[in-house]
Write a protein that holds these residues in place. Sequence first.
Motif, PDB file in Angstrom:
ATOM      1  N   ALA A  58      -0.121  -0.885  11.756  1.00  0.00           N
ATOM      2  CA  ALA A  58       1.451  -1.379  12.868  1.00  0.00           C
ATOM      3  C   ALA A  58       0.847  -1.341  13.898  1.00  0.00           C
ATOM      4  O   ALA A  58       0.643  -2.053  15.234  1.00  0.00           O
ATOM      5  CB  ALA A  58       1.696   0.523  12.549  1.00  0.00           C
ATOM      6  N   VAL A  59      -0.393  -0.517  14.291  1.00  0.00           N
ATOM      7  CA  VAL A  59      -1.184  -0.195  15.876  1.00  0.00           C
ATOM      8  C   VAL A  59      -1.939  -1.653  15.793  1.00  0.00           C
ATOM      9  O   VAL A  59      -1.579  -2.242  17.039  1.00  0.00           O
ATOM     10  CB  VAL A  59      -1.863   1.077  15.942  1.00  0.00           C
ATOM     11  CG1 VAL A  59      -3.231   1.001  17.014  1.00  0.00           C
ATOM     12  CG2 VAL A  59      -1.288   2.114  15.496  1.00  0.00           C
ATOM     13  N   ALA A  60      -2.425  -2.218  14.979  1.00  0.00           N
ATOM     14  CA  ALA A  60      -3.098  -3.203  15.112  1.00  0.00           C
ATOM     15  C   ALA A  60      -2.480  -4.670  15.473  1.00  0.00           C
ATOM     16  O   ALA A  60      -2.180  -5.258  16.292  1.00  0.00           O
ATOM     17  CB  ALA A  60      -3.588  -4.160  13.347  1.00  0.00           C
ATOM     18  N   ALA A  61      -0.696  -4.475  14.456  1.00  0.00           N
ATOM     19  CA  ALA A  61      -0.465  -5.291  14.639  1.00  0.00           C
ATOM     20  C   ALA A  61       0.687  -5.105  16.435  1.00  0.00           C
ATOM     21  O   ALA A  61       0.683  -6.429  17.125  1.00  0.00           O
ATOM     22  CB  ALA A  61       1.029  -5.314  13.633  1.00  0.00           C
ATOM     23  N   ASP A  62       0.299  -4.033  16.351  1.00  0.00           N
ATOM     24  CA  ASP A  62       0.711  -4.038  18.123  1.00  0.00           C
ATOM     25  C   ASP A  62      -0.021  -4.661  19.315  1.00  0.00           C
ATOM     26  O   ASP A  62       0.475  -5.004  20.300  1.00  0.00           O
ATOM     27  CB  ASP A  62       0.889  -2.577  18.861  1.00  0.00           C
ATOM     28  CG  ASP A  62       2.551  -2.288  17.978  1.00  0.00           C
ATOM     29  OD1 ASP A  62       3.256  -3.060  17.585  1.00  0.00           O
ATOM     30  OD2 ASP A  62       3.094  -0.814  18.020  1.00  0.00           O
TER      31      ASP A  62
END
Length: 231
Positions: free
Chosen positions: A118-122
């Motif tokens: 999720a952090v990577a997608a953000d």
Amino acid sequence: MSGEVAPLDAEACSDEEGRTWACQVLERHSTRAESACAFHSLRDVFAPDGELRARLQRGPIQIFGRHRFYGLVPMNFSYRLDLDENSHIRITLRIHLRDEWMSRLEDAQRDALLRDYAVAADIWQQELTPFGLSFRLEMVSQTQLADFSLNVYEGWGRGPCHWHVYTGWGGATIAHELGHLLGLDEEYEESTNPGIYPDVTGLGSNSLMTMGSRIYLPHLYVILNRGLCTF
């Protein structure tokens, strides 16, 4: 360049006198593809009335091809282009983490890994927003629905990320690896890996495809330009 971004003129890259560092970026990521994809105009790729948007108005485009990772090893890239609910061009990447590997992790490890994704997608969405683009990462439950189905290993290790992910990578590293799944190559300086990376793009350490988190116009051009090509 250390964070500064020169104008991108894809057409000028065929003219020796008009070349810029941006041409090096395009060639780094484009000419290593096994199927040739011509440089289309910036207007065709990015403009609201450009050819790519016109094609996407007729429906999503699934991108699939192969490039020479590290300039040496053939690896797949796969993703989908479409228009989101705000009519922005959207890049979608679908990842499946294989059940037989996820089941070996503790609950806390599984939750942490999904948070890292999720952090990577953000990171990708934050970088794409100024360009009027959007990014979606879908964690899917079945291999047949995924662009990539990955083994999951504990701790830290090297790629290739096309086959597996490590629980110790963290969100920033996973964001970098997502760039590879989208068909972007490494951009490390030659001094970091002598003999493997002889050409330097000029983006420096701020680029997501080195050790930073910035996604620049040439990166997005390479990813979106493929929507106007046939692989």
